[in-house]
Design an enzyme around this catalytic site. Structure first.
Site, PDB file in Angstrom:
ATOM      1  N   ASP A   1       1.511   0.868  13.116  1.00 34.98           N
ATOM      2  CA  ASP A   1       1.863  -0.438  12.545  1.00 34.98           C
ATOM      3  C   ASP A   1       2.246  -1.471  13.593  1.00 34.98           C
ATOM      4  O   ASP A   1       2.380  -2.654  13.274  1.00 34.98           O
ATOM      5  CB  ASP A   1       3.022  -0.283  11.552  1.00 34.98           C
TER       6      ASP A   1
ATOM      7  N   GLN B   1       1.197   8.251   4.813  1.00 33.40           N
ATOM      8  CA  GLN B   1       1.156   7.879   3.402  1.00 33.40           C
ATOM      9  C   GLN B   1       0.453   8.944   2.567  1.00 33.40           C
ATOM     10  O   GLN B   1       0.922   9.311   1.486  1.00 33.40           O
ATOM     11  CB  GLN B   1       0.466   6.524   3.235  1.00 33.40           C
TER      12      GLN B   1
ATOM     13  N   LYS C   1      -5.829  -1.561   7.052  1.00 31.40           N
ATOM     14  CA  LYS C   1      -4.460  -1.975   6.758  1.00 31.40           C
ATOM     15  C   LYS C   1      -4.524  -3.213   5.844  1.00 31.40           C
ATOM     16  O   LYS C   1      -5.505  -3.430   5.146  1.00 31.40           O
ATOM     17  CB  LYS C   1      -3.720  -2.253   8.063  1.00 31.40           C
TER      18      LYS C   1
ATOM     19  N   SER D   1      -2.235  10.549   8.519  1.00 35.48           N
ATOM     20  CA  SER D   1      -1.721   9.496   7.647  1.00 35.48           C
ATOM     21  C   SER D   1      -0.438   9.949   6.978  1.00 35.48           C
ATOM     22  O   SER D   1      -0.445  10.881   6.165  1.00 35.48           O
ATOM     23  CB  SER D   1      -2.749   9.121   6.577  1.00 35.48           C
TER      24      SER D   1
ATOM     25  N   GLY E   1       0.807  -1.197   0.000  1.00 38.49           N
ATOM     26  CA  GLY E   1       0.000   0.000   0.000  1.00 38.49           C
ATOM     27  C   GLY E   1       0.847   1.257   0.000  1.00 38.49           C
ATOM     28  O   GLY E   1       0.482   2.268  -0.614  1.00 38.49           O
TER      29      GLY E   1
ATOM     30  N   ARG F   1      -7.868  -2.247  -0.643  1.00 39.65           N
ATOM     31  CA  ARG F   1      -7.510  -1.152   0.252  1.00 39.65           C
ATOM     32  C   ARG F   1      -7.926   0.200  -0.316  1.00 39.65           C
ATOM     33  O   ARG F   1      -7.860   0.424  -1.531  1.00 39.65           O
ATOM     34  CB  ARG F   1      -6.012  -1.185   0.551  1.00 39.65           C
TER      35      ARG F   1
END
Length: 433
Positions: A314, A168, A341, A166, A94, A122
């Site tokens: 995580d 990401q 996730k 986030s 991801g 996802r």
């Protein structure tokens, strides 16, 4: 389908070196490819996720040489990528898909990003939406992969308030901002890992950080450098928890990344009473490292502070195992991100803990776990092909009197290819079949 069979073990010891940081490995390939000159990386994570990123940039014309965990990238410059001959397959990663979307949204060529069955479920709307505001053209089915990105768009800088914390999404927008006209600014509701900002600065790109706002201006260049990837705290977390719960343990984890945006798991375990100390702290390439020693601990249940949630997002599968072995109740809230996730980590972990005889209550955005004993005579756990869940239940064997069978452990290769070897060298008894 591969399995772990984790047999009872009570002792854990040794100086352990876990693999390189996954987040930094991804970013080193991406930014090294876009830099001018040759970037040399040491300590690169040889897991499938990071290798998916490496192969994708090779497919876009970047010469990348790899000798074990040493990687040499012949950067092509910010505008030097070439159209790949086919869809870029990012496997289970991801991080690859979300971050690369920001880079690819600004290219002159069309491309398609695909992934495995898990990645295809996802949510990608969280990056599609801000990229669309910048002028990108991206199509998907219900905001999920595959993503088809139309090239030739002119991106414009935006000021974007992240709806959820986030790293990401933040990184995706910053990477798109490298190509955008004007200034791109992101405000985040809580601190998230800042590896992208640190590495951009290390490659000579100006990034301005003011409290919770990160800004950069497009159209500058990246200059190649040398990058040393520290050991991944997400991988080290399994052995931190393992040493806490093992009846007899004394483990030192060497050269672990202790970037302050990643140390939530250390803070949480210390609040639970972990006998955990840091030594030999140093800075390499803009990242902080330390050796982490953990010995057997008497853990207690806590209400996990919400401010620590994005700093340990995580590591929660491992933390849930610690909570199961603690005295009293542990409560996690504000962690709805765990549901999207590689699996719904709240529900899948809860199901496994129930099989092991641990009382728990699933919440919309978290879980309550009542510490107890792993007391079922046999246990077969379904990991939902999630690497972190597979490893979390493997370390539970340190408090079991019977073997635990964990199904679907194939994706452990994505982040920790030598997990079984390292665990067994420290005293565990895990067989992969």
């Amino acid at each position: 389908m591969s399995q772990f069979i984790a047999s009872p073990a009570t002792t854990l010891s040794g100086d352990l070196k876990v693999p390189g940081d996954k987040s930094i490995s991804h970013r080193s390939i991406m930014l090294g490819s876009l830099a001018n000159g040759i970037t040399k990386i040491s300590g690169f994570l040889e897991g499938e996720d990071a290798l998916s990123t490496l192969k994708a940039f090779q497919a876009m014309g970047v010469k990348i040489e790899r000798d074990g965990d040493n990687v040499t990238i012949h950067g092509v410059g910010i505008n030097g990528l070439k159209k790949p001959e086919k869809a870029l397959d990012l496997g289970n990663s991801g991080t690859s898909m979300r971050l690369m979307s920001g880079i690819l949204a600004a290219q002159a060529f069309d491309c398609e990003l695909i992934g495995d069955e898990s990645l295809s479920k996802r949510p990608m709307g969280r990056v599609i939406d801000p990229l669309t505001l910048m002028g990108a053209v991206i199509s998907s089915v219900d905001g999920k992969p595959p993503l088809k990105i139309t090239g030739g768009q002119t991106l414009k800088g935006i000021h974007y308030d992240l709806p959820i914390a986030s790293a990401q999404v933040k990184s995706c927008i910053l990477l798109a901002g490298l190509y955008a006209q004007g200034q791109t600014c992101i405000s985040e509701p809580a601190t998230t890992r800042d590896h992208t900002e640190r590495m951009l600065k290390g490659l000579g790109y100006e990034v301005r950080v003011n409290h919770n706002q990160i800004c950069l201006t497009g159209a500058s260049a990246l200059t190649a450098t040398q990058i040393q990837v520290p050991s991944d705290i997400s991988s080290a977390a399994f052995f931190m928890v393992a040493a806490c719960i093992a009846p007899q343990a004394d483990v030192t984890l060497l050269g672990v990344n202790i970037n302050p945006t990643r140390t939530g798991v250390i803070n949480i375990l210390q609040l639970m009473g972990a006998n955990l100390t840091l030594s030999n702290q140093r800075e390499i390439g803009g990242e902080l490292l330390a050796d982490i020693r953990v010995v057997s601990s008497k853990l207690k249940g806590i209400d996990i502070p919400q401010a620590l949630v994005p700093l340990a997002i995580d590591e929660f599968p491992a933390v849930f195992i610690a909570a199961s072995c603690a005295r009293g109740e542990t409560v996690l809230t504000g962690a709805s991100e765990l549901r999207v996730k590689e699996s719904d980590r709240i529900q899948v972990m809860a199901d496994g803990l129930s099989i092991l005889g641990i009382e728990n209550q699933v919440l919309d955005d978290g879980i309550k776990i009542q510490g107890g004993e792993f007391k079922r005579p046999t246990a077969i756990i379904e990991s939902d092909h999630d690497h972190r869940i597979s490893m979390a239940f493997a370390i539970a064997s340190l408090r079991c009197e019977y073997p635990i069978t964990i199904n679907g452990v194939d994706n452990v290769m994505t982040s920790f290819p030598n997990f079984v070897e390292l665990a067994n060298s420290a005293g565990m008894r895990i067989v992969e079949v």
